[in-house]
Design an enzyme around this catalytic site. Structure first.
Site, PDB file in Angstrom:
ATOM      1  CE1 TYR A 318     -92.623 -35.205  -5.938  1.00 50.98           C
ATOM      2  CE2 TYR A 318     -94.567 -36.594  -6.038  1.00 50.98           C
ATOM      3  CZ  TYR A 318     -93.244 -36.350  -6.372  1.00 50.98           C
ATOM      4  OH  TYR A 318     -92.566 -37.260  -7.143  1.00 50.98           O
ATOM      5  CB  CYS A 346     -95.037 -47.922  11.533  1.00 48.33           C
ATOM      6  SG  CYS A 346     -95.944 -49.464  11.568  1.00 48.33           S
TER       7      CYS A 346
END
Ligand code: LLP
Length: 421
Positions: A318, A346
């Protein structure tokens, strides 16, 4: 206000230094404060004093058994949105008559479980759900208490992913069709229509959208009563926001929200339910993490910490801001330097903050993400086979691990190998 304060140069949870918990539990971990949970629940309860009411904590915000028990002991009801949450609430000792069942996609099994175990009401979100619930209740020889969630078509002015009250959102029945749908519900013998439900979104920082929604609910209640429905309960949802960036945010207080409810709906004589999640749990929890490396990049320094997006997904999902503070109190006037605060996963999305001004930090230092108690641990995953982040609850000078970090073996042994391998 919360109970995470610096004392003797160290950030404490109530009476316990976070360094002590980090030593015992390892990092990262979530840490909750009982006093803060209690305080925030009571703020809502007191804001509705004088009205017949029940504060139903939206368990989705933080659903550890210990948290639910803490709140239930104060008299909280629960708002659940799945069979799993219903089972959690019951396991924590919450009686069925204090559990409201929300959600846009309840299954037959979830309906059966809640009817068998006891439920205060289902907040029904569609006509097909009315039909299914009616059928399930009749099969069981019961009547299911229901409200119908209406969608008031109000702009909650919050992040698009957590706004629910506009007509284009999947939630509820358009308020303009409510009378028709209530008439249909009243004709179904397995249902007992008790009230109206509305929830327009989360992290609202302004009361105006609530006012618009609640005025519409007041008008609708009058119409439904005139149509002969015994509307005696109003469930007003959750959504009141919290200050994530403490330096410059001041969302309305529960007392102001309570006053608005009184003003818009008090005259109807209905029992009021509210479903706050974030404001109860958000500032009652921290995510504590350790600095692994400080890496100099092109024109920026990366603070690489051992917490990651799988532990706290809100920034990635968000673009949420969380204040990040050092556990060792910086000396007054300490120089601030900009860091990109990142985790080990990653993905570039595994970034908690960019160019965040913080006192200079070194590997081994602890940092705490504030306002992480709601939608933190519950949204965590084991992505990258990182163990599910543990949770700790503090109560004055005591602390307890309320969910332990799984071992690698525990994680791996949840998988099963098919016969042909
Ligand atoms: N009632 C219903 C029907 C809801 O859908 C929600 C939240 C609540 C109550 C509680 O709302 P609150 O008081 O916590 O704002 N994961 C997102 C928030 C999702 C909220 C979903 N519904 C986040 O991290 O911001």
């Amino acid at each position: 206000m919360d109970h995470f304060l610096y004392r003797h140069g160290q950030l404490h949870a109530e009476e316990v230094p976070l360094t002590e918990i980090a030593q015992a539990v390892g990092t990262p971990f979530y840490c909750y404060s009982t006093a803060t949970l209690t305080r925030h629940f009571r703020l809502f309860d007191e804001a509705l004093e004088g009205l017949e009411h029940l504060v139903c904590y939206a368990m989705k915000a933080a659903s550890n058994q210990a948290i639910i028990r803490t709140l239930a002991a104060l008299g909280a009801g629960m708002d659940v949105v799945s069979g799993g949450e219903y089972a959690r609430a019951r396991a924590a000792g919450v009686p069925g008559e204090r559990i409201v069942f929300s959600g846009v996609g309840k299954t037959r099994d979830e309906m059966r479980a809640a009817l068998a175990g006891g439920v205060r009401q289902f907040n029904v979100e569609s006509e097909p759900e009315l039909d299914l619930l009616n059928a399930v209740a009749l099969e069981m020889g019961l009547r299911a208490p229901i409200t119908i969630r209406v969608n008031p078509d109000v702009d909650a002015r919050t992040h698009a992913k957590i706004a629910t009250g506009k007509s284009e959102n999947k939630f509820g029945i358009p308020i303009g069709r409510a009378r028709e749908v209530y008439a249909r519900a009243a004709a179904l013998p397995g249902l007992d229509v008790v009230g109206v439900d509305v929830h327009i979104g989360s992290q609202l920082t302004d009361l105006e959208p609530f006012r618009q929604a609640y005025e519409k609910v007041a008008d609708l209640t009058g119409l439904l009563r005139a149509d002969g429905h015994d509307i005696r309960r109003l469930d007003l949802g959750g959504g009141l926001g919290i200050p994530y960036a403490r330096s410059n945010e001041a969302p309305p207080l529960p007392t102001e929200y309570g006053a608005l409810i009184r003003e818009t709906l008090g005259h109807l004589g209905c029992e009021i339910e509210i479903e706050p999640g974030r404001l109860v749990a958000g500032n009652a929890g921290l995510l504590v993490s350790r600095v692994l490396y400080v890496k100099s990049g092109e024109g920026r320094d990366f603070l690489i910490i051992d917490g990651a997006m799988n532990d706290l997904i809100r920034p990635a999902m968000y673009d949420a801001h969380h204040d990040i503070v050092p556990v060792n109190e910086p000396p007054p006037g300490a120089e601030q330097v900009p860091y990109d605060v990142v985790g080990p996963v990653c993905e570039t999305g595994d970034t908690f903050a960019r160019a965040r001004m913080m006192p200079e930090l070194s590997p081994g230092d602890l940092v705490a993400f504030r306002s992480a108690g709601a939608y933190g641990a519950v949204m965590a995953s084991e992505y990258n086979t990182r163990p599910l982040v543990p949770e700790v609850l503090v109560n004055e000078h005591q602390f307890a691990v309320i969910r332990a970090r799984p071992t690698f073996d525990e994680m791996i042994n949840r998988d099963t190998i098919p016969r042909w391998l």
